[in-house]
Design a protein around this motif. Structure first.
Motif, PDB file in Angstrom:
ATOM      1  N   GLU A 152     -40.606  84.570 112.191  1.00 42.64           N
ATOM      2  CA  GLU A 152     -40.856  85.691 111.288  1.00 42.64           C
ATOM      3  C   GLU A 152     -42.331  85.775 110.897  1.00 42.64           C
ATOM      4  O   GLU A 152     -42.910  86.867 110.831  1.00 42.64           O
ATOM      5  N   THR A 180     -44.258  87.047 113.878  1.00 42.99           N
ATOM      6  CA  THR A 180     -43.986  88.480 114.036  1.00 42.99           C
ATOM      7  C   THR A 180     -44.821  89.290 113.048  1.00 42.99           C
ATOM      8  O   THR A 180     -45.430  90.305 113.403  1.00 42.99           O
ATOM      9  N   GLU A 188     -47.693  92.019 113.940  1.00 44.12           N
ATOM     10  CA  GLU A 188     -47.538  93.394 113.479  1.00 44.12           C
ATOM     11  C   GLU A 188     -48.761  93.912 112.725  1.00 44.12           C
ATOM     12  O   GLU A 188     -48.989  95.121 112.683  1.00 44.12           O
ATOM     13  N   ALA A 239     -43.898  82.212 119.830  1.00 44.44           N
ATOM     14  CA  ALA A 239     -42.676  82.839 119.318  1.00 44.44           C
ATOM     15  C   ALA A 239     -41.566  82.818 120.373  1.00 44.44           C
ATOM     16  O   ALA A 239     -40.408  82.560 120.054  1.00 44.44           O
TER      17      ALA A 239
END
Length: 93
Positions: free
Chosen positions: A39, A42, A46, A62
């Motif tokens: 997470e 990510t 992003e 990841a």
């Protein structure tokens, strides 16, 4: 040659807990911590603030973490299936 139904006594023995543990994961490995790491990666990806080389490094990390989680979940699913099979077999006895 005629096929005969499998006798329960000839079936292979259930695997032990240690045989169902995911391979290549340290004993202190945690699904929850690895999921949190995914997470975090990510979120970093992003934002779009990472240099391209770092994006690929983080993405690779990841993917590796996701594969570890997948192996873990598959092993736990196998354990659950074995426990259910054992329960059903004991009810049939």
């Amino acid at each position: 040659m005629p096929r005969t139904p499998k006798d329960k006594t000839t079936q292979s023995k259930p695997q032990s807990q240690s045989q169902l543990q995911p391979e290549s994961q340290p004993e202190d490995w945690s699904y929850e911590q690895t999921l949190s790491q995914i997470e975090s990666i990510t979120h970093q990806l992003e934002t779009g603030d990472l240099p391209l080389a770092e994006v690929f490094e983080q993405f690779s990390e990841a993917v590796n973490a996701l594969q570890q989680c997948d192996r873990f979940l598959q092993a736990k699913q196998a354990q659950a299936s074995l426990l259910i099979e054992t329960l059903v077999d004991s009810e049939d006895s």
